[in-house]
Design a protein around this motif. Structure first.
Motif, short mmCIF file in Angstrom:
data_model
loop_
_atom_site.label_atom_id
_atom_site.label_comp_id
_atom_site.label_asym_id
_atom_site.label_seq_id
_atom_site.Cartn_x
_atom_site.Cartn_y
_atom_site.Cartn_z
N GLY A 91 0.83 -1.20 0.00
CA GLY A 91 0.00 0.00 0.00
C GLY A 91 0.86 1.24 0.00
O GLY A 91 2.02 1.21 0.45
N VAL A 94 -2.09 7.60 -2.86
CA VAL A 94 -2.84 7.47 -4.12
C VAL A 94 -1.94 7.77 -5.31
O VAL A 94 -1.98 7.07 -6.34
CB VAL A 94 -4.07 8.41 -4.10
CG1 VAL A 94 -4.74 8.46 -5.47
CG2 VAL A 94 -5.07 7.94 -3.05
N LEU A 97 0.41 4.83 -5.82
CA LEU A 97 -0.35 3.65 -6.27
C LEU A 97 -0.78 3.79 -7.72
O LEU A 97 -0.70 2.85 -8.51
CB LEU A 97 -1.58 3.46 -5.38
CG LEU A 97 -1.33 2.95 -3.96
CD1 LEU A 97 -2.63 2.99 -3.15
CD2 LEU A 97 -0.76 1.54 -3.98
N PRO A 118 -6.95 -6.63 -6.42
CA PRO A 118 -7.66 -5.97 -5.30
C PRO A 118 -7.91 -4.49 -5.56
O PRO A 118 -8.89 -3.93 -5.07
CB PRO A 118 -6.68 -6.14 -4.12
CG PRO A 118 -5.78 -7.26 -4.50
CD PRO A 118 -5.68 -7.22 -5.99
N TYR A 119 -7.06 -3.88 -6.33
CA TYR A 119 -7.22 -2.44 -6.58
C TYR A 119 -8.39 -2.12 -7.51
O TYR A 119 -8.82 -0.98 -7.59
CB TYR A 119 -5.91 -1.85 -7.12
CG TYR A 119 -4.91 -1.65 -6.00
CD1 TYR A 119 -4.88 -0.48 -5.28
CD2 TYR A 119 -4.04 -2.68 -5.64
CE1 TYR A 119 -4.00 -0.32 -4.21
CE2 TYR A 119 -3.16 -2.53 -4.58
CZ TYR A 119 -3.14 -1.35 -3.87
OH TYR A 119 -2.30 -1.19 -2.81
N ARG A 121 -11.18 -2.87 -6.83
CA ARG A 121 -12.29 -2.58 -5.91
C ARG A 121 -11.91 -1.52 -4.89
O ARG A 121 -12.53 -1.42 -3.84
CB ARG A 121 -12.73 -3.87 -5.20
CG ARG A 121 -13.00 -5.00 -6.16
CD ARG A 121 -13.76 -6.10 -5.51
NE ARG A 121 -15.19 -5.81 -5.55
CZ ARG A 121 -16.11 -6.45 -4.85
NH1 ARG A 121 -15.75 -7.41 -4.02
NH2 ARG A 121 -17.39 -6.13 -4.95
N HIS A 122 -10.89 -0.75 -5.22
CA HIS A 122 -10.48 0.33 -4.30
C HIS A 122 -11.58 1.38 -4.25
O HIS A 122 -12.30 1.59 -5.22
CB HIS A 122 -9.16 0.95 -4.77
CG HIS A 122 -8.45 1.71 -3.69
ND1 HIS A 122 -8.83 2.99 -3.33
CD2 HIS A 122 -7.40 1.38 -2.89
CE1 HIS A 122 -8.02 3.42 -2.35
NE2 HIS A 122 -7.16 2.46 -2.07
N ARG A 123 -11.70 2.04 -3.13
CA ARG A 123 -12.74 3.06 -2.99
C ARG A 123 -12.42 4.32 -3.78
O ARG A 123 -13.32 5.14 -4.01
CB ARG A 123 -12.96 3.42 -1.52
CG ARG A 123 -13.41 2.25 -0.66
CD ARG A 123 -13.85 2.69 0.71
NE ARG A 123 -15.11 3.42 0.62
CZ ARG A 123 -16.31 2.83 0.58
NH1 ARG A 123 -16.40 1.52 0.63
NH2 ARG A 123 -17.40 3.56 0.50
N THR A 124 -11.15 4.49 -4.17
CA THR A 124 -10.79 5.68 -4.95
C THR A 124 -11.01 5.36 -6.43
O THR A 124 -10.34 4.47 -6.98
CB THR A 124 -9.32 6.05 -4.70
OG1 THR A 124 -9.13 6.19 -3.29
CG2 THR A 124 -8.94 7.33 -5.40
N LEU A 127 -8.09 4.91 -8.92
CA LEU A 127 -7.24 3.74 -8.68
C LEU A 127 -7.88 2.48 -9.25
O LEU A 127 -7.21 1.65 -9.87
CB LEU A 127 -6.96 3.56 -7.19
CG LEU A 127 -6.02 4.59 -6.56
CD1 LEU A 127 -5.76 4.26 -5.09
CD2 LEU A 127 -4.69 4.67 -7.31
N GLY A 153 -20.65 -3.86 -10.77
CA GLY A 153 -20.44 -2.85 -9.74
C GLY A 153 -21.21 -1.55 -9.98
O GLY A 153 -21.92 -1.41 -10.98
#
Lengths: 289, 611
Positions: A91, A94, A97, A118-119, A121-124, A127, A153
């Motif tokens: 991690g 932002v 990443l 996994p990224y 589904r990142h909240r940002t 990203l 989604g």
């Protein structure tokens, strides 16, 4: 040939995807290796200074990390990928990443899929979009599953990227979902369906002409017209050409022109003749003398 | 004039008893049924009259539903009689009086046979409209009035259409009743004059100390009042001193503030007004145990929902949701009838179950129904109250927010685990207004039953393809499940942790629940969440969630989990607030927290091995 730019871009993208060599079977695979490999395990033949890059990526200095990522991306050296994957596993900010995700996309290694997934589904939002684009570029075996999930989604941009990527990666299993989102105005699904559909699926797709907005459908039509007869029957293509001719609209005419201009040399002569006749205003069905 | 003052300027114009309806001449006669100089007689005259009439029985109202359509009336004898129609429409709500349906239209009062719809008589009433009516089996009495106060007219008409008595009054006359040839006419809000319809003489007068505008015949018994009713029985003599047989509905806040009988001095015009759709209905009865309401229940309507409420404390007994607005209701000896705008008459058992139905066959603008003489047997047992409320909530449209709120409040009083499911469904329903959805979310967090529904809800995620466009109420479910120490929820909560479709606040609550409940089986989800957000947490909720997840990692992740958290604590890229939280978490006092009480400790022993 006079063309409208956005439409040509869409069609161009479809054609580009069409020309990709047999894309990987991107069905999701459980239990993919997770976590980074140590830098020392990377391929020995590399021009990258891996220990130094690793130090930079693990440093607290964002500028150093970004510079290291830039070096890895510009080298296009796969040996740098494990370092970037490890960074994603730990991690970071932002900015870092985001650069790391695009770097893995540039390197394009299927093995990066586990670190990228996994990224998605990142909240940002930026990203997760960058992660999805990188996954498509890597053609990771995990990509198909991640893209299909993204289609479900709540991020419309992500759905669009996923819909397009599923066609590019030849994820046939996604065809039912693509039909579903196409009817909900995800236009990118049309392009992928044009690339993925077979026989009855293509007929189902073309039956939506007139029921869905032309702007939603159009990116899928040229790819279908350029598909080999083994995938899509010439009869169906001729029906579509005739349908487009009868629409007698500029967008429909442009599609016919694009299809003819990019028609493969080994394509069906009947279909090519049909395109030529339609563009001259004649029915694609030649009347008996 | 205040409502309880004596009527000033009372001018009664008595008319003869020999007029014939259908346009016949009305002759005047002497006699003044009301007098301003009347002196209170301590109830003697009304008690004497009661004694004289005690053995006589006023007829019950015919069991009938009468609907008002755009073009006329449609009637039906209940529970399953033949439908009849009448071509003339009406200007106020028709009234069932004994075996007669009384109505007015365009300055004409008319009566129909309740069973067949046959026209019995008509009577010109100038520009007046029907206000109230009663019938004793041979004579129909009615009060008709204009739209403005005053100008009330009382008429007594025989079954053949002869006017036995008629007089005009400048004070408002209320809803009348009749028994054995004696009409009971409320007036001036505090008197009921008993008038012999043969002679026109006032034979008795009742003075009440509460507002009286209604004289009603409920299944043969006469009752006087408005908000509360006093029975015409052997205690009527002391009614003036509030010692009569009195009955009223319990005070209870209800949507739209419905009234039961309302003022007998007002008209009930046929219109699209909400007044007809927001009402109460109850049937008083006297028995050996004293006066009470039949079914021990009264009805309250609010458009498409009808509530059955306890006559003792107003508590909810049942809920009936309708396919159209309720326009008329009636309580039976056992059960109820509800007439709605679709023309359907729903018969309801005393417990709120189905007792059959009838169909008037047309859409209605108004409806009168009377089943006060019937006993309706259930044909199906009612669903549980929670189910009834859930169904009603599912069928109500967003503009029914007031009723929805009441039902949600009622729902929370139920112990049924199904309540949890209903609340969860409410949070996912687009029909529910946002503030009510928010209230339902808060209530879910307080639930301690219905675990299976909570877990089922957590199985669901936002799904664009499947049109699941609202995620489950993750935060409230997390709070409830954590309070219940429900370890079975942990894999589901962990999956939601990394679903960006969930609101951040919800994710925070899920993380806190996992901080308490997580097992080693959730290690990967926790680790992923921690990696994604320990450096990108950009809002307080996310910071709290990351720290909560870190606590779970330390607890269930063994050396590996602790090492991840320790490294992040020392990494300057870790978001500052997160770092502070992690430092506190790893401080010696946090590392060895006091063991919580046994009952609070989730059972995670079997999964507690680090990966």
């Amino acid at each position: 040939m006079s063309v409208r730019n956005p439409r040509i871009l869409i069609i161009g993208a479809a054609l580009l995807a069409h020309s990709l060599p047999g894309a990987a079977d991107a069905a999701p695979k459980a239990g993919a290796a997770h976590g980074p490999r140590p830098a020392s395990a990377a391929a020995p033949k590399t021009r990258l200074d891996l220990p130094n890059l690793q130090r930079s990526l693990e440093s607290a200095d964002e500028a150093q990390a970004l510079a290291a990522l830039a070096r890895i991306a510009s080298s296009a050296d796969p040996a740098g990928a494990p370092l970037v994957e490890a960074l994603l596993g730990r991690g970071a900010s932002v900015t870092v990443l985001s650069r790391a995700l695009s770097t893995l996309g540039t390197l394009g290694l299927p093995s990066s899929g586990a670190a990228l997934a996994p990224y998605a589904r990142h909240r940002t939002p930026e990203l997760r979009r960058a992660a999805l684009r990188a996954l498509i570029a890597t053609k990771s075996p995990l990509a198909g599953g991640v893209l299909r999930r993204a289609l479900h989604g709540n991020d419309a941009s992500l759905r669009a990227i996923a819909a397009q990527g599923l066609g590019e990666l030849n994820v046939r299993a996604a065809v039912p979902e693509l039909f579903n989102v196409l009817s909900k105005d995800v236009a990118e699904a049309a392009q992928s369906l044009g690339l993925l559909c077979l026989a009855a699926e293509c007929e189902k797709f073309l039956a939506l002409l007139g029921r869905l907005r032309f702007e939603v459908m159009e990116s899928g039509i040229v790819p279908i017209l350029l598909r080999p007869e083994a995938d899509v029957a010439d009869e169906l293509k001729l029906k579509v050409i005739e349908r487009l001719r009868r629409m007698a609209t500029q967008p429909a005419n442009q599609l016919l022109q694009t299809a003819l201009a990019t028609f493969p040399a080994d394509g069906s002569p009947r279909v090519k003749r049909g395109l030529e006749r339609a563009l001259k205003g004649f029915s694609v069905i030649e009347e008996a003398p | 004039m205040s409502r309880l003052s004596l009527g000033r300027g009372l001018a009664v114009l008595a008319m003869g008893a020999s007029g014939v309806a259908c346009g016949g001449a009305v002759a005047s006669s002497a006699g003044t049924p009301f007098s301003e100089t009347w002196r209170a007689d301590q109830g003697k005259s009304i008690a004497a009259l009661e004694m004289r009439l005690r053995t006589a029985q006023a007829p019950s109202a015919a069991p009938v539903a009468v609907g008002v359509t755009e073009t006329g009336l449609v009637g039906l004898k209940l529970p399953n009689g033949k439908r009849w129609t009448h071509a003339s429409t009406v200007d106020t709500l028709p009234i069932v009086a004994g075996s007669v349906v009384v109505a007015s239209n365009g300055g004409v009062l008319f009566a129909l046979d309740a069973g067949s719809g046959q026209l019995l008589w008509t009577l010109p009433i100038e520009k007046r409209k029907l206000r109230g009516a009663g019938d004793d089996g041979s004579t129909t009495v009615a009060v008709v009035a204009g739209d403005n106060p005053g100008k009330s007219r009382f008429v007594a008409v025989t079954r053949e259409g002869s006017v036995k008595h008629q007089f005009d009054s400048t004070v408002d006359l209320g809803f009348p009743a009749i028994k054995q040839g004696v009409a009971f006419i409320p007036w001036s809000d505090q008197y009921v004059s008993a008038v012999d319809v043969g002679s026109g003489d006032e034979v008795a007068r009742l003075l009440l100390r509460e507002i009286v505008t209604q004289a009603r015949n409920f299944n043969g018994d006469l009752w006087f009042g408005e908000k509360g009713l006093v029975r015409f029985d052997d205690k009527i003599r002391v009614a003036t001193t509030n010692q009569g047989t009195r009955l009223g509905l319990p005070a209870r806040q209800l949507p739209g503030n419905p009234v039961w009988l309302g003022s007998g001095n007002q008209l009930w015009p046929i219109s699209s007004s909400a007044r007809l759709k927001i009402r109460l209905s109850a049937l008083p009865i006297a028995s050996a145990e004293g006066a009470h309401f039949t079914n021990r229940t009264y009805l309250a309507s609010y458009f498409r929902v009808v509530l059955g409420l306890s006559d003792q404390d107003g508590s909810l007994r049942f809920v009936k949701s309708l396919s159209a607005d309720a326009l008329g209701m009636s309580a039976a000896q056992r059960g109820f009838a509800i007439c709605d705008a679709s023309g359907k008459v729903s018969l309801v058992s005393e417990q709120g179950g189905d007792a059959g139905s009838a169909d008037l066959g047309a859409r209605l603008t108004a409806c009168t129904v009377d089943v006060s003489a019937l006993s309706l047997a259930p044909v199906a047992a009612p669903a549980t109250l929670a189910e009834q409320i859930g169904r009603a909530l599912g069928e109500l449209s967003p503009e029914m927010a007031v009723a929805q709120k009441l039902l949600v409040d009622e729902l929370t009083k139920q112990d049924d685990p199904l309540v949890t499911k209903i609340l969860i469904d409410l949070t996912s329903s687009a029909k529910i207004p946002p503030d009510l959805r928010s209230a339902a979310r808060k209530l879910i967090a307080t639930r301690r039953s219905g675990k299976e529904y909570m877990l089922a809800a957590l199985e669901r995620h936002y799904d664009y393809v499947s049109d699941v466009l609202l995620p489950p109420p993750l935060g409230p479910l997390s709070d409830a499940l954590a309070a219940m120490n429900e370890v079975a929820a942990t894999p589901l909560l962990a999956r939601h942790l990394n679903d960006p479709a969930n609101d951040m606040i919800d994710v925070e609550h899920a993380a806190i629940a996992l901080g308490k409940l997580a097992t080693a089986a959730e290690y990967e989800d926790l680790r992923t969440f921690f990696a994604l957000y320990r450096a990108t947490a950009d809002e307080p909720s996310l910071v709290k969630a990351v720290v909560a997840v870190a606590s779970a990692l330390v607890r269930v992740g063994g050396a590996s989990g602790k090492s991840i958290v320790e490294r992040a604590t020392h990494d300057p890229l870790t978001q500052a607030e997160v770092r502070r939280g992690l430092s506190a978490l790893l401080a010696p006092e946090s590392a060895a927290p006091a063991a919580p009480p046994a009952a609070e400790t989730p059972n995670v022993a079997k999964n507690a091995q680090p990966p």
